[in-house]
Design an enzyme around this catalytic site. Sequence first.
Site, short mmCIF file in Angstrom:
data_model
loop_
_atom_site.label_atom_id
_atom_site.label_comp_id
_atom_site.label_asym_id
_atom_site.label_seq_id
_atom_site.Cartn_x
_atom_site.Cartn_y
_atom_site.Cartn_z
N LYS A 65 0.83 -1.21 0.00
CA LYS A 65 0.00 0.00 0.00
C LYS A 65 0.87 1.27 0.00
CE LYS A 65 -2.36 -1.17 3.75
NZ LYS A 65 -1.88 -2.53 4.07
N ARG A 76 -10.23 0.48 7.48
CA ARG A 76 -9.73 -0.87 7.75
C ARG A 76 -10.78 -1.77 8.39
NH1 ARG A 76 -4.11 0.23 8.12
NH2 ARG A 76 -2.84 -1.59 8.52
N ARG A 117 11.71 -5.58 5.12
CA ARG A 117 11.39 -4.18 4.81
C ARG A 117 12.13 -3.22 5.75
NH1 ARG A 117 5.24 -2.09 5.16
NH2 ARG A 117 5.40 -2.63 7.35
N ARG A 137 10.58 -1.16 11.22
CA ARG A 137 9.41 -0.86 12.05
C ARG A 137 9.28 -1.83 13.21
NH1 ARG A 137 4.34 0.07 8.17
NH2 ARG A 137 3.38 -1.18 9.80
N ARG A 150 -1.12 -9.13 13.10
CA ARG A 150 -1.68 -8.17 12.14
C ARG A 150 -2.49 -8.91 11.07
NH1 ARG A 150 3.79 -5.47 10.77
NH2 ARG A 150 2.70 -4.32 9.15
P1 ATP Z 1 1.86 -1.91 5.43
O1 ATP Z 1 2.64 -0.74 5.94
O2 ATP Z 1 2.70 -2.93 4.77
O3 ATP Z 1 0.73 -1.46 4.57
P2 ATP Z 1 0.18 -2.32 7.67
O4 ATP Z 1 -1.04 -2.11 6.86
O5 ATP Z 1 0.05 -3.35 8.74
O6 ATP Z 1 1.34 -2.71 6.73
P3 ATP Z 1 0.20 0.44 8.53
O7 ATP Z 1 -0.88 0.77 7.57
O8 ATP Z 1 1.40 1.31 8.52
O9 ATP Z 1 0.73 -1.04 8.41
O10 ATP Z 1 -0.44 0.45 10.01
C1 ATP Z 1 0.34 0.11 11.15
C2 ATP Z 1 -0.57 -0.03 12.35
O11 ATP Z 1 -1.27 1.23 12.59
C3 ATP Z 1 -1.69 -1.06 12.24
O12 ATP Z 1 -1.25 -2.36 12.57
C4 ATP Z 1 -2.72 -0.51 13.24
O13 ATP Z 1 -2.38 -0.80 14.58
C5 ATP Z 1 -2.59 1.00 13.05
N1 ATP Z 1 -3.56 1.51 12.04
C6 ATP Z 1 -3.25 2.07 10.83
N2 ATP Z 1 -4.38 2.42 10.17
C7 ATP Z 1 -5.41 2.06 10.97
C8 ATP Z 1 -6.82 2.13 10.86
N3 ATP Z 1 -7.43 2.64 9.77
N4 ATP Z 1 -7.58 1.65 11.88
C9 ATP Z 1 -7.02 1.15 12.96
N5 ATP Z 1 -5.70 1.04 13.15
C10 ATP Z 1 -4.89 1.49 12.16
MG MG Z 2 1.85 1.06 5.13
#
Ligand code: ATP
Ligand code: MG
Length: 220
Positions: free
Chosen positions: A13, A88, A127, A160, A171
Amino acid sequence: MIVLLLGAPGAGKGTHAARIADHTGLPHVSSGELLRGAVERKTELGVKAKEHMDAGSLVPDEFMLAWIEELLDDSVYESGIILDGFPRTVPQAEGLDKLLAAKGLATDLVLLLDITQDAAAERLLSRVTCGKCGAIHNLAQKPMEVPGICDACGGELETRADDVRETIEKRFVEFRKQTEPMIEYYRSRGNFETINTNRAVDAVRQDIRDLLDRVSAATS
Ligand code: ATP
Ligand code: MG
Protein backbone atom coordinates in the site's frame (compact mmCIF):
# COMPACT_ATOMS: atom_id res chain seq x y z
CA MET A 1 -10.35 11.83 -7.42
CA ILE A 2 -10.68 9.84 -4.20
CA VAL A 3 -8.74 6.56 -4.17
CA LEU A 4 -8.73 4.01 -1.35
CA LEU A 5 -5.92 1.47 -1.18
CA LEU A 6 -6.85 -1.71 0.62
CA GLY A 7 -4.71 -4.74 1.30
CA ALA A 8 -3.11 -6.96 3.89
CA PRO A 9 -0.04 -5.82 5.83
CA GLY A 10 2.86 -5.94 3.37
CA ALA A 11 0.62 -5.86 0.28
CA GLY A 12 2.44 -2.75 -0.95
CA LYS A 13 0.00 0.00 0.00
CA GLY A 14 2.67 2.52 1.04
CA THR A 15 4.95 1.72 -1.90
CA HIS A 16 2.22 2.10 -4.51
CA ALA A 17 0.43 5.00 -2.82
CA ALA A 18 3.64 7.02 -3.16
CA ARG A 19 3.86 6.12 -6.86
CA ILE A 20 0.20 6.94 -7.45
CA ALA A 21 0.75 10.30 -5.75
CA ASP A 22 3.65 11.00 -8.15
CA HIS A 23 1.58 9.97 -11.15
CA THR A 24 -1.62 11.86 -10.29
CA GLY A 25 -0.28 14.77 -8.24
CA LEU A 26 -2.83 13.91 -5.54
CA PRO A 27 -1.83 14.00 -1.87
CA HIS A 28 -1.13 10.64 -0.22
CA VAL A 29 -2.18 10.02 3.36
CA SER A 30 -1.07 6.88 5.20
CA SER A 31 -2.97 6.30 8.46
CA GLY A 32 -0.13 4.09 9.73
CA GLU A 33 2.50 6.75 9.03
CA LEU A 34 0.44 9.48 10.67
CA LEU A 35 -0.13 7.25 13.69
CA ARG A 36 3.59 6.47 13.93
CA GLY A 37 4.28 10.22 13.86
CA ALA A 38 1.73 10.78 16.63
CA VAL A 39 3.34 8.00 18.70
CA GLU A 40 6.75 9.62 18.29
CA ARG A 41 5.47 13.06 19.27
CA LYS A 42 3.49 11.49 22.17
CA THR A 43 0.29 13.32 21.24
CA GLU A 44 -2.99 12.25 22.86
CA LEU A 45 -3.82 10.04 19.87
CA GLY A 46 -0.26 8.70 19.80
CA VAL A 47 -0.33 7.64 23.43
CA LYS A 48 -3.64 5.81 22.87
CA ALA A 49 -2.53 4.27 19.59
CA LYS A 50 0.86 2.95 20.73
CA GLU A 51 -0.33 -0.02 22.78
CA HIS A 52 -2.58 -1.21 19.94
CA MET A 53 0.08 -0.80 17.27
CA ASP A 54 2.79 -2.53 19.31
CA ALA A 55 0.40 -5.43 19.90
CA GLY A 56 -0.41 -5.73 16.18
CA SER A 57 -4.05 -4.84 16.81
CA LEU A 58 -6.07 -2.01 15.32
CA VAL A 59 -6.51 1.40 16.86
CA PRO A 60 -10.19 1.64 17.97
CA ASP A 61 -12.65 2.95 15.38
CA GLU A 62 -13.73 5.94 17.50
CA PHE A 63 -10.21 7.41 17.35
CA MET A 64 -9.79 6.69 13.66
CA LEU A 65 -13.18 8.20 12.82
CA ALA A 66 -12.39 11.39 14.75
CA TRP A 67 -9.04 11.48 12.96
CA ILE A 68 -10.53 11.14 9.43
CA GLU A 69 -13.22 13.72 10.12
CA GLU A 70 -10.62 16.31 11.05
CA LEU A 71 -8.38 15.33 8.14
CA LEU A 72 -11.08 15.69 5.49
CA ASP A 73 -11.89 19.21 6.69
CA ASP A 74 -8.45 20.30 5.47
CA SER A 75 -8.79 22.16 2.15
CA VAL A 76 -5.57 20.49 0.94
CA TYR A 77 -7.71 17.46 0.09
CA GLU A 78 -10.34 19.33 -1.91
CA SER A 79 -8.94 18.06 -5.23
CA GLY A 80 -8.76 14.50 -3.98
CA ILE A 81 -6.78 12.09 -1.86
CA ILE A 82 -5.10 8.70 -1.91
CA LEU A 83 -5.91 7.00 1.36
CA ASP A 84 -3.55 4.18 2.37
CA GLY A 85 -4.48 2.10 5.43
CA PHE A 86 -7.81 3.77 6.10
CA PRO A 87 -10.52 2.51 6.25
CA ARG A 88 -9.73 -0.87 7.75
CA THR A 89 -13.02 -1.98 9.34
CA VAL A 90 -16.68 -1.93 8.26
CA PRO A 91 -17.55 0.89 10.74
CA GLN A 92 -14.63 2.95 9.39
CA ALA A 93 -15.84 2.41 5.81
CA GLU A 94 -19.39 3.38 6.73
CA GLY A 95 -18.13 6.43 8.61
CA LEU A 96 -15.99 7.51 5.67
CA ASP A 97 -18.88 7.10 3.23
CA LYS A 98 -21.07 9.30 5.44
CA LEU A 99 -18.42 12.01 5.78
CA LEU A 100 -17.88 12.06 2.02
CA ALA A 101 -21.61 12.05 1.26
CA ALA A 102 -22.07 15.07 3.55
CA LYS A 103 -19.58 16.89 1.31
CA GLY A 104 -21.28 15.69 -1.86
CA LEU A 105 -18.37 13.33 -2.58
CA ALA A 106 -17.85 9.59 -3.05
CA THR A 107 -14.88 7.30 -3.65
CA ASP A 108 -13.87 7.02 -7.30
CA LEU A 109 -11.74 3.91 -6.94
CA VAL A 110 -11.35 1.26 -4.25
CA LEU A 111 -8.23 -0.69 -5.12
CA LEU A 112 -7.41 -3.96 -3.40
CA LEU A 113 -3.73 -4.92 -3.49
CA ASP A 114 -3.86 -8.67 -3.38
CA ILE A 115 -1.05 -10.90 -2.12
CA THR A 116 -0.70 -14.22 -0.32
CA GLN A 117 0.07 -14.08 3.39
CA ASP A 118 3.37 -15.94 2.98
CA ALA A 119 4.66 -13.53 0.33
CA ALA A 120 3.55 -10.50 2.34
CA ALA A 121 5.15 -11.79 5.55
CA GLU A 122 8.44 -12.37 3.71
CA ARG A 123 8.35 -8.78 2.48
CA LEU A 124 7.62 -7.35 5.92
CA LEU A 125 10.58 -9.25 7.38
CA SER A 126 12.98 -7.66 4.89
CA ARG A 127 11.39 -4.18 4.81
CA VAL A 128 13.21 -1.07 6.00
CA THR A 129 12.09 2.57 5.91
CA CYS A 130 14.27 5.63 5.59
CA GLY A 131 14.02 7.82 8.69
CA LYS A 132 14.81 10.89 6.58
CA CYS A 133 12.88 10.68 3.28
CA GLY A 134 10.36 7.96 4.18
CA ALA A 135 11.29 5.71 1.22
CA ILE A 136 10.34 2.07 1.69
CA HIS A 137 13.01 -0.44 0.66
CA ASN A 138 13.05 -4.21 0.58
CA LEU A 139 16.51 -5.57 1.30
CA ALA A 140 15.71 -9.05 -0.02
CA GLN A 141 14.75 -7.57 -3.40
CA LYS A 142 17.48 -4.94 -3.57
CA PRO A 143 20.27 -4.54 -0.98
CA MET A 144 21.42 -0.94 -0.40
CA GLU A 145 24.75 0.20 -1.84
CA VAL A 146 25.89 1.09 1.68
CA PRO A 147 24.30 -1.21 4.30
CA GLY A 148 21.95 0.68 6.64
CA ILE A 149 21.90 3.82 4.46
CA CYS A 150 19.08 4.87 2.12
CA ASP A 151 20.08 4.68 -1.58
CA ALA A 152 17.67 7.52 -2.37
CA CYS A 153 18.79 10.20 0.12
CA GLY A 154 21.63 8.96 2.36
CA GLY A 155 19.37 8.85 5.45
CA GLU A 156 19.52 6.12 8.06
CA LEU A 157 17.30 3.08 7.56
CA GLU A 158 14.94 1.86 10.26
CA THR A 159 12.99 -1.34 10.83
CA ARG A 160 9.41 -0.86 12.05
CA ALA A 161 8.75 -2.10 15.57
CA ASP A 162 5.77 -4.16 14.34
CA ASP A 163 7.70 -5.89 11.52
CA VAL A 164 8.69 -8.85 13.69
CA ARG A 165 7.30 -12.34 13.13
CA GLU A 166 5.00 -12.55 16.14
CA THR A 167 3.41 -9.12 15.56
CA ILE A 168 3.10 -9.78 11.83
CA GLU A 169 1.04 -12.91 12.63
CA LYS A 170 -1.28 -10.83 14.82
CA ARG A 171 -1.68 -8.17 12.14
CA PHE A 172 -2.80 -10.87 9.70
CA VAL A 173 -5.32 -12.21 12.21
CA GLU A 174 -6.74 -8.67 12.57
CA PHE A 175 -6.78 -8.27 8.81
CA ARG A 176 -8.84 -11.43 8.36
CA LYS A 177 -11.19 -10.61 11.20
CA GLN A 178 -11.76 -6.89 10.68
CA THR A 179 -10.61 -5.85 7.22
CA GLU A 180 -11.71 -8.77 5.03
CA PRO A 181 -15.41 -8.15 5.86
CA MET A 182 -14.89 -4.52 4.87
CA ILE A 183 -13.37 -5.63 1.56
CA GLU A 184 -16.57 -7.57 0.89
CA TYR A 185 -18.57 -4.42 1.74
CA TYR A 186 -16.72 -2.48 -0.97
CA ARG A 187 -16.61 -5.35 -3.47
CA SER A 188 -20.40 -5.36 -3.62
CA ARG A 189 -20.64 -1.60 -4.25
CA GLY A 190 -18.87 -0.91 -7.55
CA ASN A 191 -15.72 1.13 -8.32
CA PHE A 192 -13.83 -1.84 -6.94
CA GLU A 193 -10.70 -3.28 -8.58
CA THR A 194 -8.13 -5.88 -7.60
CA ILE A 195 -4.45 -5.94 -8.57
CA ASN A 196 -2.15 -8.86 -7.83
CA THR A 197 0.89 -7.35 -6.07
CA ASN A 198 2.78 -10.61 -5.82
CA ARG A 199 4.87 -9.41 -8.79
CA ALA A 200 7.71 -6.99 -9.48
CA VAL A 201 6.97 -3.43 -8.29
CA ASP A 202 7.34 -1.93 -11.77
CA ALA A 203 4.85 -4.35 -13.35
CA VAL A 204 2.32 -3.59 -10.60
CA ARG A 205 2.94 0.13 -10.98
CA GLN A 206 2.24 0.01 -14.71
CA ASP A 207 -1.05 -1.86 -14.19
CA ILE A 208 -2.11 0.65 -11.52
CA ARG A 209 -1.26 3.57 -13.81
CA ASP A 210 -3.33 2.11 -16.65
CA LEU A 211 -6.21 1.59 -14.28
CA LEU A 212 -5.98 5.13 -12.85
CA ASP A 213 -5.85 6.66 -16.30
CA ARG A 214 -9.04 4.78 -17.21
CA VAL A 215 -10.78 5.87 -13.99
CA SER A 216 -9.75 9.51 -14.30
CA ALA A 217 -10.85 9.63 -17.97
CA ALA A 218 -14.23 8.23 -16.89
CA THR A 219 -14.64 10.69 -14.00
CA SER A 220 -13.48 13.87 -15.73
P1 ATP B 1 1.86 -1.91 5.43
O1 ATP B 1 2.64 -0.74 5.94
O2 ATP B 1 2.70 -2.93 4.77
O3 ATP B 1 0.73 -1.46 4.57
P2 ATP B 1 0.18 -2.32 7.67
O4 ATP B 1 -1.04 -2.11 6.86
O5 ATP B 1 0.05 -3.35 8.74
O6 ATP B 1 1.34 -2.71 6.73
P3 ATP B 1 0.20 0.44 8.53
O7 ATP B 1 -0.88 0.77 7.57
O8 ATP B 1 1.40 1.31 8.52
O9 ATP B 1 0.73 -1.04 8.41
O10 ATP B 1 -0.44 0.45 10.01
C1 ATP B 1 0.34 0.11 11.15
C2 ATP B 1 -0.57 -0.03 12.35
O11 ATP B 1 -1.27 1.23 12.59
C3 ATP B 1 -1.69 -1.06 12.24
O12 ATP B 1 -1.25 -2.36 12.57
C4 ATP B 1 -2.72 -0.51 13.24
O13 ATP B 1 -2.38 -0.80 14.58
C5 ATP B 1 -2.59 1.00 13.05
N1 ATP B 1 -3.56 1.51 12.04
C6 ATP B 1 -3.25 2.07 10.83
N2 ATP B 1 -4.38 2.42 10.17
C7 ATP B 1 -5.41 2.06 10.97
C8 ATP B 1 -6.82 2.13 10.86
N3 ATP B 1 -7.43 2.64 9.77
N4 ATP B 1 -7.58 1.65 11.88
C9 ATP B 1 -7.02 1.15 12.96
N5 ATP B 1 -5.70 1.04 13.15
C10 ATP B 1 -4.89 1.49 12.16
MG1 MG C 1 1.85 1.06 5.13
